[in-house]
Design a protein around this motif. Structure first.
Motif, mmCIF file in Angstrom:
data_model
loop_
_atom_site.group_PDB
_atom_site.id
_atom_site.type_symbol
_atom_site.label_atom_id
_atom_site.label_comp_id
_atom_site.label_asym_id
_atom_site.label_seq_id
_atom_site.Cartn_x
_atom_site.Cartn_y
_atom_site.Cartn_z
ATOM 1 N N PHE A 32 0.792 -1.235 0.000
ATOM 2 C CA PHE A 32 0.000 0.000 0.000
ATOM 3 C C PHE A 32 0.827 1.289 0.000
ATOM 4 C CE2 PHE A 32 -2.845 -3.207 1.908
ATOM 5 C CZ PHE A 32 -3.921 -3.084 1.034
ATOM 6 N N GLU A 33 2.059 1.238 0.516
ATOM 7 C CA GLU A 33 2.884 2.447 0.569
ATOM 8 C C GLU A 33 3.969 2.463 -0.507
ATOM 9 O OE1 GLU A 33 3.365 4.188 4.912
ATOM 10 O OE2 GLU A 33 3.884 2.057 4.924
ATOM 11 N N GLY A 34 4.132 1.327 -1.194
ATOM 12 C CA GLY A 34 5.174 1.258 -2.204
ATOM 13 C C GLY A 34 6.561 1.208 -1.609
ATOM 14 N N ALA A 35 6.661 0.787 -0.340
ATOM 15 C CA ALA A 35 7.966 0.717 0.311
ATOM 16 C C ALA A 35 8.814 -0.379 -0.328
ATOM 17 C CB ALA A 35 7.796 0.440 1.810
ATOM 18 N N ARG A 36 10.114 -0.172 -0.307
ATOM 19 C CA ARG A 36 11.045 -1.156 -0.827
ATOM 20 C C ARG A 36 12.119 -1.403 0.215
ATOM 21 N NH1 ARG A 36 7.385 -1.741 -3.416
ATOM 22 N NH2 ARG A 36 7.078 -1.688 -5.686
ATOM 23 N N PHE A 37 12.366 -2.661 0.525
ATOM 24 C CA PHE A 37 13.337 -3.005 1.555
ATOM 25 C C PHE A 37 14.472 -3.815 0.946
ATOM 26 C CE2 PHE A 37 9.233 -2.512 3.661
ATOM 27 C CZ PHE A 37 9.561 -1.577 4.639
ATOM 28 N N GLY A 38 15.705 -3.384 1.204
ATOM 29 C CA GLY A 38 16.873 -4.058 0.670
ATOM 30 C C GLY A 38 17.369 -5.161 1.585
ATOM 31 N N LEU A 39 18.580 -5.631 1.296
ATOM 32 C CA LEU A 39 19.158 -6.738 2.056
ATOM 33 C C LEU A 39 19.405 -6.365 3.515
ATOM 34 C CD1 LEU A 39 21.688 -8.199 -0.544
ATOM 35 C CD2 LEU A 39 19.461 -9.122 0.145
ATOM 36 N N LEU A 40 19.794 -5.099 3.769
ATOM 37 C CA LEU A 40 20.033 -4.684 5.152
ATOM 38 C C LEU A 40 18.752 -4.770 5.978
ATOM 39 C CD1 LEU A 40 22.464 -1.622 4.961
ATOM 40 C CD2 LEU A 40 22.907 -3.874 5.937
#
Length: 307
Positions: free
Chosen positions: A278-286
């Motif tokens: 819903f927020e378009g958040a993107r989370f990387g490896l960290l």
């Protein structure tokens, strides 16, 4: 060799299922409330939104307590514990949660809040001298490391901006305030207060203190009564507060905080999924590495022997 009667086994099994159902309900609801809070941002001052949320929740819990024929009367010690719980858990903590979510993704705040169990170990040790096992402290170290990794990753993604730094700092303030609030809730339990009346009073005290702060500091009480704001307020007040806090504190008292701690382990993944959708958040490896460390630490604490 003796065996338990069938009725006792059935009762224990039912009690166990009810406990895990409470964990599931709290995790799912709290995993979505972080996103629901975003609908409150910008429509009203954070202090005003928190005041309205817990004013409604306090009345709702009081009604539920009376339906269960529980008296709302508390003695002096119980009122003092409820006051402390209200100031820290339902006033300071949630004010900074709303302020943090205005600066970083809701899932980031949720994962940092998973440090609550770890911080609580230190607070209870410092204020009450309660000792915890090495397994619990090992879990706390893993959890703190996970939150640190996640926070660094978020700051790096945001370019070390002031807004992101403030959001993470506000999140940690909220965590520490909640840990102290939990200690006051425990003090109320030691004083013999029932869950529903004590929590209702705590919410009422928190509402009053924050409303006074808003008035003294000249905060605007104007509210944009949009459909999204009203619906999110109802959801956060009744489902995200009355239902979940009633279940959580009942579970913690009846089955112990070790089982209740699983809620903190289950909430962040749900919050991350909601934030991505819903927020378009993107989370990387960290961020993923931090989440794994937080969950591993939570499992250690949940399985550690009680103090």
């Amino acid at each position: 060799m003796t065996s338990n009667p069938p009725s006792a086994v059935s009762s224990a099994s039912t009690s166990g299922l009810a406990a895990y159902a409470s964990v599931a309900v709290c995790a799912i609801v709290w995993g979505t409330t972080w996103y629901a809070i975003t609908f409150q941002l910008g429509a009203a001052d954070p202090a005003v939104s928190v005041v309205m949320r817990f004013a409604i929740a306090a009345v709702g819990l009081a009604i539920v307590a009376r339906l269960f024929k529980q008296s709302l009367k508390l003695n002096a010690k119980q009122h003092l514990a409820a006051l402390g719980q209200g100031v820290f858990a339902f006033s300071v903590s949630y004010y900074f949660v709303y302020a943090a979510e205005a600066r970083v993704a809701s899932a980031v705040v949720a994962i940092i809040f998973a440090a609550l169990s770890f911080v609580s170990l230190g607070v209870f040790r410092l204020l009450s001298g309660q000792k915890s096992s090495l397994a619990a402290w090992g879990g706390a170290i893993l959890g703190v490391a996970g939150v640190a990794v996640l926070s660094w990753g978020e700051l790096a993604n945001k370019g070390l901006g002031e807004s992101a730094a403030l959001g993470i700092a506000f999140s940690f303030i909220a965590v520490f305030a909640s840990a102290i609030g939990n200690w006051f809730a425990w003090r109320g339990q030691q004083a013999g207060s029932a869950v529903l009346p004590a929590t209702s009073w705590a919410m009422a005290y928190g509402t009053g203190i924050l409303a006074l702060f808003a008035l003294v500091s000249g905060r605007s009480w104007n509210v944009d009564w949009s459909t999204s704001y009203v619906l999110s307020l109802i959801y956060l007040s009744l489902i995200g507060s009355v239902l979940t806090f009633g279940l959580y504190f009942s579970l913690a008292r009846s089955r112990g905080y070790a089982l209740a701690a699983y809620i903190s382990a289950l909430t962040p993944p749900i919050a991350m999924l909601v934030s991505v959708i819903f927020e378009g958040a993107r989370f990387g490896l960290l961020a993923l590495a931090g989440l794994v460390l937080v969950l591993a630490g939570q499992v250690f604490i949940a399985r550690a022997p009680k103090p």
